[in-house]
Design a protein around this motif. Structure first.
Motif: not given
Length: 138
Positions: A42-48, A63-70, A85-91
């Motif tokens: 897992r890692f986070g994707i945040a808009y830049a 705000v970003g979203c936790i990405a799970h590597i499939l 795949t996106g799992e859960q949003r985060f701040v």
């Protein structure tokens, strides 16, 4: 509850449940991928913004979203193609100082509060009305 999460700033928004293919080519993100595959994937994707220069960074409060590597496929030259795949949003709470070449942040996951269907219908009606006004103005 907050957690430490590698962050991949990108000019896109990942939503929970959505899939996102990525092509990993920069050395620092190759390392991020390797570390994630050795861990919980897992890692986070945040808009830049793409206009933010050569090393864009979201700011605390974004705000970003936790990405799970499939899946991950390493190419002969060291680049990789992955599917997430996106799992859960985060701040994003704060940036952490580490010895890793990629950004790491303390983040706090959250879920949206459930809304009443009538409230959503009203918002959708307002958005539709405003969109039509913009289209007419154009």
């Amino acid at each position: 509850m907050s957690r430490e999460l590698p962050i991949f700033p990108l000019p896109l928004v990942l939503f929970p449940g959505a899939t996102q293919p990525l092509h990993i080519f920069e050395p620092r993100y190759r390392r991020l991928l390797s570390d994630c595959l050795d861990g919980d994937r897992r890692f986070g994707i945040a808009y830049a913004s793409p206009d933010a220069g050569t090393d864009p960074a979201p700011t605390p409060g974004d705000v970003g979203c936790i990405a799970h590597i499939l899946t991950a496929e390493t190419l002969a030259d060291g680049r990789s193609d992955i599917l997430t795949t996106g799992e859960q949003r985060f701040v994003l709470l704060e940036w952490l100082t580490t010895d890793r070449p990629y950004r790491v942040a303390r983040v706090e996951a959250f879920t949206d509060a459930a809304s009443e269907p009538a409230e959503s219908e009203g918002l959708a009606t307002d958005v539709r009305r405003d969109f039509l006004r913009v289209m007419e103005a154009l």
